[in-house]
Write an enzyme that holds these catalytic residues in place. Structure first.
Site, PDB file in Angstrom:
ATOM      1  N   ARG A 158       5.257  24.901  22.743  1.00 58.07           N
ATOM      2  CA  ARG A 158       5.374  25.996  21.768  1.00 58.07           C
ATOM      3  C   ARG A 158       5.792  27.293  22.442  1.00 58.07           C
ATOM      4  O   ARG A 158       6.512  28.094  21.842  1.00 58.07           O
ATOM      5  CB  ARG A 158       4.055  26.180  21.015  1.00 58.07           C
ATOM      6  N   LYS A 201      -1.353   6.767   3.731  1.00 59.08           N
ATOM      7  CA  LYS A 201      -1.792   6.855   2.336  1.00 59.08           C
ATOM      8  C   LYS A 201      -0.769   7.493   1.412  1.00 59.08           C
ATOM      9  O   LYS A 201      -0.066   8.423   1.805  1.00 59.08           O
ATOM     10  CB  LYS A 201      -3.066   7.694   2.264  1.00 59.08           C
ATOM     11  N   GLY A 216       3.063  15.296  12.580  1.00 62.57           N
ATOM     12  CA  GLY A 216       2.436  14.941  13.849  1.00 62.57           C
ATOM     13  C   GLY A 216       2.661  13.512  14.290  1.00 62.57           C
ATOM     14  O   GLY A 216       3.121  13.255  15.408  1.00 62.57           O
ATOM     15  N   GLY A 266       1.954  21.143   8.869  1.00 61.77           N
ATOM     16  CA  GLY A 266       1.706  21.534   7.475  1.00 61.77           C
ATOM     17  C   GLY A 266       2.898  22.224   6.818  1.00 61.77           C
ATOM     18  O   GLY A 266       3.236  21.928   5.669  1.00 61.77           O
TER      19      GLY A 266
HETATM   20  P1  AMP Z   1      -0.072   9.639   8.177  1.00 62.42           P
HETATM   21  O1  AMP Z   1      -0.959  10.556   8.970  1.00 62.42           O
HETATM   22  O2  AMP Z   1      -0.379   9.617   6.724  1.00 62.42           O
HETATM   23  O3  AMP Z   1       1.402   9.892   8.456  1.00 62.42           O
HETATM   24  O4  AMP Z   1      -0.408   8.177   8.659  1.00 62.42           O
HETATM   25  C1  AMP Z   1      -0.152   7.723   9.948  1.00 62.42           C
HETATM   26  C2  AMP Z   1      -1.036   6.566  10.244  1.00 62.42           C
HETATM   27  O5  AMP Z   1      -0.773   5.507   9.362  1.00 62.42           O
HETATM   28  C3  AMP Z   1      -0.843   6.011  11.626  1.00 62.42           C
HETATM   29  O6  AMP Z   1      -2.024   6.195  12.342  1.00 62.42           O
HETATM   30  C4  AMP Z   1      -0.557   4.535  11.403  1.00 62.42           C
HETATM   31  O7  AMP Z   1      -1.225   3.692  12.307  1.00 62.42           O
HETATM   32  C5  AMP Z   1      -1.075   4.320   9.999  1.00 62.42           C
HETATM   33  N1  AMP Z   1      -0.440   3.163   9.354  1.00 62.42           N
HETATM   34  C6  AMP Z   1       0.862   3.012   9.093  1.00 62.42           C
HETATM   35  N2  AMP Z   1       1.091   1.827   8.512  1.00 62.42           N
HETATM   36  C7  AMP Z   1      -0.102   1.195   8.393  1.00 62.42           C
HETATM   37  C8  AMP Z   1      -0.515  -0.051   7.868  1.00 62.42           C
HETATM   38  N3  AMP Z   1       0.363  -0.914   7.346  1.00 62.42           N
HETATM   39  N4  AMP Z   1      -1.826  -0.346   7.892  1.00 62.42           N
HETATM   40  C9  AMP Z   1      -2.715   0.528   8.440  1.00 62.42           C
HETATM   41  N5  AMP Z   1      -2.383   1.724   8.953  1.00 62.42           N
HETATM   42  C10 AMP Z   1      -1.088   2.060   8.934  1.00 62.42           C
END
Ligand code: AMP
Length: 397
Positions: A38, A198, A355, A378
């Site tokens: 940064r 999610k 991230g 964010g």
């Molecule tokens: P996010 O912070 O919402 O971008 O989610 C990232 C996280 O989603 C990472 O730690 C991945 O390991 C997890 N992830 C991605 N695909 C899957 C999956 N099919 N099952 C479980 N975790 C997942």
């Protein structure tokens, strides 16, 4: 003027007291900066203003202190910054009042001064007008170079822009130009890749993207929710089954906006959520009930590969699978490397952020090959959601 915001090209900074909002929120270990990325990012703006004879007065927050707290002082960061920019950086123990005023009065043209953590005053996050007034007294112009804090309307990230002539710094300008190329006025066709754990954290993002892009690849855990909504048996996979209706609504919105949704057509599954656990590729009609989908399958990977080939612009947030665990990083790694190749061949403009996405691109060794990688977290997500960012709006002419 670049785009529709003012930049350093629109002002003569010589002899001016420039309040420069930067992102100095660097990781620290044992009182030392452990990653100077940064600091390197803000160096060009600081050096340019100093070289042109402006007095550079740095404003930044650090951590989330509740009032004055020595462990969140910017003093060690200012020392590390001095090493990066190869100039002395003076320090004032407060960002307003007598300590700041005295330090500024002692500055010569081209000097650099760092003021103490703005969040030592609770009025910073409240965008308190009296506090904004105290800050504004210290400068002649305000330059915002902290895109990563631009989704917050705080005194130093937004309020000052109403009190002083306001300009984007070079890092802010580069970020806004890159984002404009990706979703503002992109070369078509545009695809987005959205993955991650999610749906619930990315509903606004998905709803905005389907109205802006020609194709949307959905992967990661969130794809499971979409597959479930379509009646696919997903076994023990991570999913938010209560969001099935939301998933269907997003698909309908995509259809009415002429956005193709590209969901997995097969899956890489395992019976354990662990690195190197045995993995199996299955069609969507044959996923074992006691297994978990941990990555897109080989046919899906090929489909995403060709979707990248068809695109002129790519926007990416979120991994396609559990990329921290081999071999479930494969879908993400293949897509990342292919997007990097297409970018290097000048066939693709590629912008990625968030991230986990930055971590995944680093893991693939291709972060440097993308057109632009945003580390803003964010603020990048809110931009992808189509929300106006207060710290950017205030720079507009
Ligand atoms: P996010 O912070 O919402 O971008 O989610 C990232 C996280 O989603 C990472 O730690 C991945 O390991 C997890 N992830 C991605 N695909 C899957 C999956 N099919 N099952 C479980 N975790 C997942």
């Amino acid at each position: 003027m670049a785009g529709n915001f003012r930049t350093l090209d629109d002002v003569d900074v010589k002899g001016q007291r420039v309040l420069l909002r930067v992102d100095l929120n660097v990781p620290m270990e044992n009182g030392h900066v452990s990653d100077a990325t940064r600091l390197e990012r803000v160096a060009p703006t600081i050096n340019e203003i100093a070289t042109k004879g402006g007095k550079v007065i740095l404003l930044a927050h650090f951590g989330r202190p509740k009032g004055r707290d020595a462990k969140d002082s910017l003093k060690p960061v200012a020392a590390a910054l001095s090493q990066v920019i190869k100039r002395p950086v003076a320090f004032a123990d407060d960002c307003i009042g007598e300590p700041a005023a005295t330090a500024i009065a002692a500055m010569k043209d081209g000097d650099v001064l760092c003021l103490e953590n703005t969040r030592f005053h609770k009025e910073e996050e409240k965008n308190d007008p009296a506090f904004v007034g105290e800050l504004a007294k210290l400068g002649d112009i305000w330059v915002n170079d902290a895109f990563s804090a631009a989704h917050r309307a705080h005194a130093s990230t937004e309020g000052l822009g109403h009190k002083l002539p306001a300009y984007a710094g070079r890092t802010m300008q580069a970020e806004l130009d890159a984002l404009d190329k990706a979703l503002g006025r992109p070369a078509k066709p545009v695809i987005a890749i959205v993955g991650g754990a999610k749906v619930s954290t990315k509903i606004d993002l998905l709803e905005n993207l389907v109205t802006k892009v020609d194709a949307l690849v959905i992967g990661g855990g969130m794809a499971n929710t979409f597959l479930h909504a379509q009646g696919v048996q997903i076994g023990k996979s991570l999913a938010e089954k209560d969001l099935a209706a939301t998933a269907l609504r997003i698909m309908e919105k995509a259809e009415s906006s002429n956005c193709a949704i590209i969901l997995p057509v097969d899956a890489t599954v395992s019976f354990h959520f662990a690195a190197n656990s045995p993995s199996f590729a299955y069609g969507l009609d044959a996923i074992p009930p006691d297994s978990m989908i941990l990555d897109v399958g080989p046919q899906s990977t090929a489909r995403i590969h060709s979707a990248i080939d068809d695109a002129a612009t790519l926007v990416w947030n979120g991994p396609l699978g559990a990329f921290e665990l081999t071999p479930f990083d494969r879908g993400t790694m293949v897509a990342a490397k292919h997007a990097a190749e297409r970018t290097k061949a000048k066939k693709l403009i590629s912008v990625a952020g968030g991230g986990d996405t930055v971590a995944a691109l680093n893991q693939a060794g291709v972060a440097g090959d993308f057109s632009y990688v945003s580390t803003a977290g964010g603020a990048f997500l809110e931009w992808m959601e189509g929300k106006p960012l207060p710290g950017v709006e205030v720079l507009k002419a």
